[in-house]
Design a protein around this motif. Structure first.
Motif, PDB file in Angstrom:
ATOM      1  N   HIS A 296       0.828  -1.207   0.000  1.00 11.48           N
ATOM      2  CA  HIS A 296       0.000   0.000   0.000  1.00 11.48           C
ATOM      3  C   HIS A 296       0.868   1.265   0.000  1.00 11.48           C
ATOM      4  N   ALA A 297       1.946   1.227   0.786  1.00  8.66           N
ATOM      5  CA  ALA A 297       2.831   2.403   0.823  1.00  8.66           C
ATOM      6  C   ALA A 297       3.480   2.635  -0.539  1.00  8.66           C
ATOM      7  N   ASN A 298       3.952   1.571  -1.185  1.00  5.21           N
ATOM      8  CA  ASN A 298       4.630   1.703  -2.480  1.00  5.21           C
ATOM      9  C   ASN A 298       3.653   1.985  -3.614  1.00  5.21           C
ATOM     10  N   GLU A 299       2.422   1.409  -3.495  1.00  2.08           N
ATOM     11  CA  GLU A 299       1.437   1.656  -4.536  1.00  2.08           C
ATOM     12  C   GLU A 299       1.124   3.147  -4.640  1.00  2.08           C
ATOM     13  N   HIS A 300       1.021   3.794  -3.506  1.00  2.00           N
ATOM     14  CA  HIS A 300       0.733   5.229  -3.518  1.00  2.00           C
ATOM     15  C   HIS A 300       1.888   5.993  -4.173  1.00  2.00           C
ATOM     16  N   GLU A 301       3.117   5.579  -3.860  1.00  2.00           N
ATOM     17  CA  GLU A 301       4.281   6.249  -4.456  1.00  2.00           C
ATOM     18  C   GLU A 301       4.340   5.990  -5.962  1.00  2.00           C
ATOM     19  N   TYR A 302       4.013   4.757  -6.366  1.00  2.00           N
ATOM     20  CA  TYR A 302       4.030   4.431  -7.783  1.00  2.00           C
ATOM     21  C   TYR A 302       3.030   5.273  -8.561  1.00  2.00           C
ATOM     22  N   LYS A 303       1.838   5.408  -8.016  1.00  2.00           N
ATOM     23  CA  LYS A 303       0.758   6.074  -8.756  1.00  2.00           C
ATOM     24  C   LYS A 303       0.847   7.596  -8.696  1.00  2.00           C
ATOM     25  N   HIS A 304       1.338   8.140  -7.584  1.00  2.00           N
ATOM     26  CA  HIS A 304       1.275   9.586  -7.412  1.00  2.00           C
ATOM     27  C   HIS A 304       2.658  10.257  -7.363  1.00  2.00           C
ATOM     28  N   GLY A 305       3.712   9.465  -7.402  1.00  2.00           N
ATOM     29  CA  GLY A 305       5.057  10.047  -7.437  1.00  2.00           C
ATOM     30  C   GLY A 305       5.457  10.422  -8.856  1.00  2.00           C
ATOM     31  N   PHE A 307       6.565  10.123 -12.275  1.00  2.00           N
ATOM     32  CA  PHE A 307       6.513   8.943 -13.131  1.00  2.00           C
ATOM     33  C   PHE A 307       7.873   8.623 -13.739  1.00  2.00           C
ATOM     34  N   MET A 308       8.647   9.636 -14.098  1.00  2.00           N
ATOM     35  CA  MET A 308       9.919   9.407 -14.779  1.00  2.00           C
ATOM     36  C   MET A 308      11.000   8.853 -13.852  1.00  2.00           C
ATOM     37  N   GLU A 309      10.723   8.896 -12.534  1.00  2.00           N
ATOM     38  CA  GLU A 309      11.693   8.344 -11.589  1.00  2.00           C
ATOM     39  C   GLU A 309      11.406   6.890 -11.255  1.00  2.00           C
ATOM     40  N   LEU A 310      10.316   6.339 -11.823  1.00  2.00           N
ATOM     41  CA  LEU A 310       9.977   4.953 -11.543  1.00  2.00           C
ATOM     42  C   LEU A 310      10.986   4.018 -12.218  1.00  2.00           C
ATOM     43  N   ASP A 311      11.389   2.999 -11.450  1.00  2.00           N
ATOM     44  CA  ASP A 311      12.331   1.986 -11.948  1.00  2.00           C
ATOM     45  C   ASP A 311      11.534   0.744 -12.307  1.00  2.00           C
ATOM     46  N   ALA A 312      11.223   0.587 -13.584  1.00  2.00           N
ATOM     47  CA  ALA A 312      10.330  -0.483 -14.024  1.00  2.00           C
ATOM     48  C   ALA A 312      10.817  -1.876 -13.604  1.00  2.00           C
ATOM     49  N   PRO A 313      12.085  -2.243 -13.824  1.00  2.00           N
ATOM     50  CA  PRO A 313      12.529  -3.588 -13.417  1.00  2.00           C
ATOM     51  C   PRO A 313      12.380  -3.817 -11.913  1.00  2.00           C
ATOM     52  N   LYS A 314      12.707  -2.796 -11.105  1.00  2.00           N
ATOM     53  CA  LYS A 314      12.600  -2.934  -9.653  1.00  2.00           C
ATOM     54  C   LYS A 314      11.145  -3.089  -9.230  1.00  2.00           C
ATOM     55  N   ILE A 315      10.245  -2.274  -9.827  1.00  2.00           N
ATOM     56  CA  ILE A 315       8.817  -2.356  -9.475  1.00  2.00           C
ATOM     57  C   ILE A 315       8.269  -3.719  -9.855  1.00  2.00           C
ATOM     58  N   LYS A 316       8.647  -4.187 -11.042  1.00  2.00           N
ATOM     59  CA  LYS A 316       8.153  -5.494 -11.480  1.00  2.00           C
ATOM     60  C   LYS A 316       8.603  -6.595 -10.515  1.00  2.00           C
ATOM     61  N   LYS A 317       9.856  -6.516 -10.062  1.00  2.00           N
ATOM     62  CA  LYS A 317      10.369  -7.518  -9.136  1.00  2.00           C
ATOM     63  C   LYS A 317       9.617  -7.476  -7.809  1.00  2.00           C
ATOM     64  N   GLU A 318       9.355  -6.262  -7.283  1.00  2.00           N
ATOM     65  CA  GLU A 318       8.656  -6.128  -6.002  1.00  2.00           C
ATOM     66  C   GLU A 318       7.210  -6.618  -6.113  1.00  2.00           C
ATOM     67  N   VAL A 319       6.494  -6.214  -7.171  1.00  2.00           N
ATOM     68  CA  VAL A 319       5.092  -6.621  -7.330  1.00  2.00           C
ATOM     69  C   VAL A 319       4.999  -8.129  -7.492  1.00  2.00           C
ATOM     70  N   ASP A 320       5.927  -8.739  -8.248  1.00  2.00           N
ATOM     71  CA  ASP A 320       5.941 -10.196  -8.403  1.00  2.00           C
ATOM     72  C   ASP A 320       6.171 -10.875  -7.062  1.00  2.00           C
ATOM     73  N   ASN A 357      -0.619  -2.549 -14.901  1.00  2.00           N
ATOM     74  CA  ASN A 357      -0.026  -1.231 -15.157  1.00  2.00           C
ATOM     75  C   ASN A 357       1.462  -1.315 -15.516  1.00  2.00           C
ATOM     76  N   LEU A 358       2.041  -2.506 -15.320  1.00  2.00           N
ATOM     77  CA  LEU A 358       3.489  -2.632 -15.558  1.00  2.00           C
ATOM     78  C   LEU A 358       3.887  -2.338 -17.002  1.00  2.00           C
ATOM     79  N   PRO A 359       3.107  -2.778 -18.017  1.00  2.00           N
ATOM     80  CA  PRO A 359       3.497  -2.413 -19.387  1.00  2.00           C
ATOM     81  C   PRO A 359       3.560  -0.910 -19.611  1.00  2.00           C
ATOM     82  N   ILE A 360       2.673  -0.146 -18.930  1.00  2.00           N
ATOM     83  CA  ILE A 360       2.701   1.314 -19.069  1.00  2.00           C
ATOM     84  C   ILE A 360       4.001   1.863 -18.477  1.00  2.00           C
ATOM     85  N   ILE A 361       4.347   1.353 -17.296  1.00  2.00           N
ATOM     86  CA  ILE A 361       5.577   1.835 -16.637  1.00  2.00           C
ATOM     87  C   ILE A 361       6.806   1.461 -17.468  1.00  2.00           C
ATOM     88  N   GLU A 362       6.831   0.204 -17.942  1.00  2.00           N
ATOM     89  CA  GLU A 362       7.979  -0.252 -18.722  1.00  2.00           C
ATOM     90  C   GLU A 362       8.123   0.536 -20.021  1.00  2.00           C
TER      91      GLU A 362
END
Length: 870
Positions: A296-305, A307-320, A357-362
Motif C-alpha cells: 500500500h505504501a509503495n502503490e501510492h508512491e508508484y501512482k502519485h510520485g 513517473f519518470m523516476e519509476l524503476d520499471a525492473p525494480k517495481i516489477k520484481k517487487e510486485v511479483d 499497469n506494468l506495461p505502461i511503466i515499462e
C-alpha cells in the motif's frame, strides 16, 4: 649497545689518538652483541676483564731486540685501560637496563594487586577475574625466572669490585617481595569470588523465574494477532504485529544472556521453547501484514510520485514478490485462519490488478523517450503528455495516465516506445564509440637523436577504425537512425577521414624515417639541392605535427578535419615521391658512371655518398664491388697505395690514387672508377714482373715472392710453354719425361710447405698445389693417350695460358701489347686482371674442364654464362 657507547663517551676527555682507539675498541666489542639482556652480556664483560688482566700479567714491560729495547709500559697501561673502559661501559649498560626491568616488573605487580581488589559487578566480570587470577600465577612464575637471571647479572658487579647503590639494591630485592603479596591478594580475591558467586546464583534464579512467568504473555499476544481479519486496518495491525515481533526478539536476547550467565557457573543452559514457538507461529502473520503495508505504501508512491523516476525492473520484481508471496500465505493460512487467508487473497487481487499497469511503466518510464517521442505520443492520444508541465508546474504521474485510460491503447504507445528504445540504443552505441576513441592515444616515442618523435600503436588504431566504420555504416542502414542520422553520418565521415589520415601518416613516417638520415648529410644536401629543399619543407611539417601530437596524443583529436592534416600530409607525400624519384635518378646516374654500384643496395650507396668527404667510408662496401678486394690502404694524406684481400694479401698500386685531388674530391664514383682501372694495371704489372722473374730463380723461392694471382697465372703460362716444347721435342715420350719434372716440382713444394711459412704463404701454396696436380694429371692422361703433336685435340681441349700480343683492347691492355691469353680448343679470350685475392682452389675435375670449354667458347662468341656449383 648504544647505551654502552654513550657511557664510554661520558668519560673524562682524552687525547684525540686515545679517543679514536677507545671508539674503535668499543665498536669492535659491541658490534656482535645481542639486543636481548641475558648471560651473553656477562660473558662480554668477562672477556674484556680477562683481556685487561692478560695485558698486564702476560706482556713484558720491555721487549729486547738486537739493536734496541722497546718500552711497552705505557702501551700496556693504555690497552688495559681501554679494555676496562669497555668493561665498565657494558656493566653500566647492564645496570641501567636491569634497573628499568625491575621498575617495569614492580609496576606490573602493582597493576595486578589493583586488579585483584576490584569487586565484580556481574557474572561476566566474575569469570574474567577468575581467569585473571589463573593467568597471574603463570605470569608470576615467569617473572621469578627473570628475577633469577637479573640477580646473576648483578653478581658480576661484586666480582669485578663495583659497588651498587642502595637504591639499586633495594629495588632489586623489592621485586622478590611482590610474589608473596600477589599470592595473598589472589587467595583473598578467590574467597570474595566464592561469596559473590552465591549471591549471583540466587539473583540469576530469581530473574529467570520472573522471566519464565512472563513467557505465556507472548503466546497470548500471538493468538491475538491470528485473529486480525480486517484488511482495511492494515496500518494498525502491522504496528501491533511488529511490536510483538520486537518483544519476542528482545526476550530471546534476554534468554541468551541467561544462558551465558549459567555457563559462568557451569549450569546447563535453559531452553525457552515458548519463544521459539511464538516466533514460528507469528511468522506468517508478520509476513502478511508487513507485505500488505509495504504494498500500500509503495502503490501510492508508484501512482502519485514522479513517473519518470519509476524503476520499471525494480517495481516489477517487487510486485511479483508480493503477488507470489500472497498466494503462498493464502495457502498456508487457509486451514488455520481463513480470515487471514482472505486478507492474503485480497493482497493477491490488488497486486494482480496493479500488474496490468506494468506495461505502461515499462514503456513510458524510459530514458529513451525524448521530446519528439512525447510529441508523437500526445498526437496519438489526442492530449498533451509531457514529463513535466512548465505551465502548471506539475509532474507526470501514473495515476494521470490511468485516468486517460492509456492502458487501452498500450499497443500504440509501445509502437512509439519500441522505436524510442531502438533509437536510444543506436545513440548509446554511437556515444560508446566516441567515448572509446577518447582514450585511444598514439604511442609517441623519440626517434634516435633527431630531436623529434615517431608514432607507434598504429595496428590497434587501424583495427579499431575498420571495426567502427563497419559498425557506423550498419547503424546508418537501420530504419531507426533518422533521429540521429546527421550525427551518425558525420561520425562516419570523421572515421573515414581518420582512416585516410592514418594511411597518409604511416606513408609519410616510413619515407621520412628513410630519408631523414640521408638528407642529414651535407654532401647529399649539396648534391641534391632541389630534393633537399623539398625535404626541408616536409621535415618542418613532420616536426610541427609530432610536437602537437606529443602535447595531445589522443588520436581522434589529431584526426579533426579542421586541422586539415590529411591534405597537408598528402602534399608532403607527393613531395616525398618526387624526392625519392630524384634520389633514384641521382643513384642511377652514379651507377651508370661506376657500374659496380649496381652490386650495392640503395641504402649502402647512400651511406657512401652521404660521406663523400670521408673516403674511408667506402671501406665496408668494397667487398661487394670488387671480387677479391676487402679493403684498401689509406696513407695519412688519404692517398690509396695498396689493395688488401680478405685473406690479408697486399698488392701495391702502380700509381697512388688521391681521392682529395681535383675532380675526385667529393665524387667517390670517380676515384672508385680510377681504382678499378689501377686494379687491373697493378695486377697486370705483378703478372708481368713475376713472368720475368720466373726463369731467374728456383721455383720454390719464386712461388712465395709474388701475389697468389700472379703466381697461378705465370705458373700456368710456363706449364703450357714447357708442355708444348716437350710434345714438339718427342711427342708422348718427351711429355713423359716432363711429367717427371712436374712430380719433382710437387715434391719440392711439399718440402717447402713443411718449413716455416706464413699463413698467407700456405694459402698460396695450397692453391698452387691444386693447379700443379691438375697439370700433372693432364700430362699423364696425354701420355696415356699417346699424343704426338700440339694440334691433337687432347691438348687443344685443355685450358692453356700464353703470353702474347692482344688482338684487341682489353682491361689494362691495348691492342698489340703483350698480355695473358687463355685458349681452349679454337676459342680464346684476354685475361681480365680482376684482382681475386688469395682464395682457395678446389680440386679440378673433368667437369671443371667442360665448364672451361663452354665458358671460354661463349666469351669468344660474345655470349655470357652463369655456372653454378662448387
Amino acid at each position: 649497545a648504544q647505551k654502552a657507547l654513550d657511557a664510554c663517551h661520558d668519560m673524562p676527555d682524552e687525547k684525540e689518538e686515545e679517543k679514536e682507539a677507545k671508539d674503535l675498541a668499543i665498536h669492535e666489542a659491541t658490534i656482535h652483541l645481542e639486543k636481548s639482556i641475558d648471560e651473553a652480556w656477562v660473558s662480554e664483560v668477562k672477556k674484556f676483564h680477562d683481556a685487561a688482566e692478560s695485558i698486564e700479567t702476560l706482556s713484558e714491560d720491555v721487549e729486547l731486540f738486537s739493536l734496541l729495547n722497546v718500552d711497552c709500559t705505557e702501551i700496556k697501561q693504555q690497552l688495559a685501560s681501554k679494555a676496562r673502559d669497555v668493561r665498565n661501559a657494558l656493566l653500566t649498560y647492564i645496570l641501567d637496563t636491569t634497573r628499568e626491568e625491575n621498575e617495569t616488573t614492580i609496576e606490573r605487580y602493582e597493576e595486578i594487586l589493583a586488579k585483584l581488589v576490584q569487586k565484580p559487578a556481574n557474572e561476566e566480570e566474575l569469570a574474567a577475574l577468575k581467569q585473571f587470577i589463573a593467568d597471574t600465577r603463570i605470569e608470576v612464575q615467569e617473572t621469578l625466572v627473570r628475577g633469577d637471571k637479573m640477580f646473576a647479572r648483578l653478581e658480576s658487579f661484586h666480582k669485578y669490585g663495583i659497588e651498587l647503590s642502595k637504591d639499586d639494591v633495594h629495588l632489586a630485592w623489592s621485586t622478590m617481595e611482590y610474589p608473596k603479596r600477589v599470592h595473598d591478594a589472589s587467595s583473598e580475591a578467590e574467597s570474595r569470588i566464592e561469596f559473590d558467586k552465591i549471591k549471583m546464583i540466587d539473583k540469576l534464579a530469581l530473574e529467570k523465574n520472573e522471566f519464565e512467568m512472563n513467557l505465556a504473555e507472548f503466546i497470548r499476544r500471538v493468538q491475538q494477532a491470528k485473529g486480525f481479519d480486517d484488511y482495511e486496518k492494515e496500518a494498525e495491525y502491522v504496528e501491533i504485529v511488529n511490536g510483538i515481533q520486537d518483544s519476542i526478539l528482545e526476550a530471546k536476547a534476554k534468554g541468551k544472556a541467561f544462558n551465558d550467565r549459567e555457563q559462568v557457573f557451569g549450569f546447563p543452559p535453559t531452553e525457552f521453547l515458548e519463544l521459539d514457538v511464538a516466533e514460528e507461529e507469528l511468522a506468517p502473520y508478520w509476513d502478511l501484514w508487513n507485505m500488505i503495508s509495504d504494498y500500500h505504501a509503495n502503490e501510492h508512491e508508484y501512482k502519485h510520485g514522479n513517473f519518470m523516476e519509476l524503476d520499471a525492473p525494480k517495481i516489477k520484481k517487487e510486485v511479483d514478490t508480493w503477488w507470489k508471496g500472497s498466494y503462498k500465505l493464502k495457502a498456508a493460512l487457509e486451514e488455520d485462519c481463513p480470515e487471514a487467508a482472505e486478507c492474503a487473497q485480497a493482497l493477491r487481487d490488488e497486486t494482480a490488478l496493479f500488474k496490468k499497469n506494468l506495461p505502461i511503466i515499462e514503456a513510458l518510464a524510459n530514458p529513451a523517450l525524448k521530446e519528439r517521442h512525447w510529441v508523437r505520443l500526445s498526437d496519438k492520444l489526442g492530449t498533451t503528455i509531457v514529463p513535466y508541465d512548465e505551465n502548471t508546474g506539475t509532474e507526470l504521474t501514473l495515476q494521470f495516465l490511468l485516468d486517460l485510460n492509456i492502458q487501452d491503447r498500450i499497443d500504440e504507445v509501445q509502437e512509439i516506445t519500441v522505436s524510442a528504445d531502438k533509437e536510444y540504443k543506436l545513440e548509446k552505441n554511437l556515444e560508446a564509440m566516441k567515448q572509446e576513441w577518447a582514450e585511444i592515444e598514439f604511442d609517441v616515442k623519440a626517434y634516435k637523436e633527431t630531436g623529434t618523435s615517431i608514432v607507434g600503436g598504429i595496428d590497434e588504431i587501424i583495427a579499431l577504425l575498420d571495426d567502427h566504420i563497419v559498425k557506423t555504416q550498419t547503424m546508418c542502414g537501420s530504419m531507426y537512425i533518422k533521429a540521429i542520422e546527421g550525427e551518425a553520418r558525420g561520425w562516419e565521415s570523421q572515421l573515414k577521414y581518420a582512416q585516410n589520415l592514418v594511411d597518409e601518416w604511416i606513408a609519410m613516417q616510413r619515407v621520412w624515417m628513410y630519408l631523414e638520415p640521408i638528407f642529414g648529410s651535407e654532401d647529399i644536401m649539396r648534391q641534391l639541392p632541389t630534393e633537399a629543399r623539398r625535404f626541408n619543407d616536409v621535415d618542418k611539417l613532420w616536426r610541427s605535427t609530432m610536437k602537437a601530437t606529443e602535447e595531445d596524443p589522443v588520436f581522434i583529436s589529431q584526426a579533426e578535419p579542421s586541422k586539415q592534416l590529411v591534405k597537408k600530409m598528402q602534399d608532403a607525400n607527393e613531395k616525398l615521391d618526387k624526392i625519392q624519384k630524384g634520389l633514384s635518378d641521382y643513384l642511377e646516374m652514379k651507377r651508370l658512371y661506376f657500374p659496380r654500384f649496381f652490386f650495392l643496395a640503395d641504402e649502402q650507396m647512400l651511406e657512401i655518398l652521404s660521406q663523400s668527404k670521408e673516403p674511408r667510408a667506402v671501406q665496408p662496401h668494397l667487398g661487394k664491388c670488387f671480387e677479391g678486394l676487402n679493403t684498401i690502404k689509406f696513407e695519412k694524406d688519404l692517398k690509396i697505395t695498396q689493395m688488401i684481400s680478405p685473406e690479408g694479401e697486399r698488392v701495391d698500386l702502380t700509381t697512388p690514387i688521391d681521392p682529395e685531388s681535383g675532380p675526385n674530391k667529393g665524387n667517390v664514383e670517380k676515384w672508385l672508377l680510377e681504382l678499378e682501372g689501377l686494379q687491373w694495371v697493378s695486377v697486370r704489372r705483378q703478372v708481368e714482373l713475376a713472368l720475368q722473374d720466373y726463369p731467374k730463380q728456383k721455383r720454390i723461392d719464386w712461388c712465395i715472392k709474388w701475389p697468389a694471382q700472379a703466381i697461378l697465372a705465370v705458373s700456368q703460362i710456363f706449364w703450357t710453354q714447357k708442355t708444348e716444347e716437350a710434345i714438339d721435342a718427342g711427342g708422348h715420350q718427351g711429355l713423359d719425361k716432363y711429367v717427371l719434372d712436374l712430380n719433382q716440382g710437387l715434391t719440392d713444394i711439399v718440402m717447402l710447405v713443411r718449413g716455416q711459412l706464413s699463413k698467407l704463404q700456405r694459402k698460396t701454396l695450397s692453391a698452387l698445389v691444386v693447379m700443379d696436380i691438375h697439370s700433372r694429371d693432364t700430362n699423364v692422361t696425354m701420355v696415356t693417350g699417346l699424343i704426338e703433336k700440339c694440334s691433337d685435340f687432347q691438348w687443344q681441349s685443355q685450358m692453356r695460358y700464353y703470353w702474347g700480343p692482344a688482338w684487341k683492347d682489353g682491361q689494362a691492355v691495348k691492342k698489340g701489347e703483350g698480355t695473358v691469353v687463355a685458349r681452349i680448343v679454337n676459342a680464346r679470350c684476354l685475361y681480365g686482371y680482376e684482382y681475386l685475392g688469395n682464395s682457395m682452389r678446389l680440386v679440378v675435375t673433368p667437369l671443371t674442364d667442360r665448364c672451361y670449354r663452354t665458358m671460354i667458347s661463349a666469351i669468344d662468341l660474345l655470349y655470357g654464362g652463369a655456372p653454378e656449383g662448387p
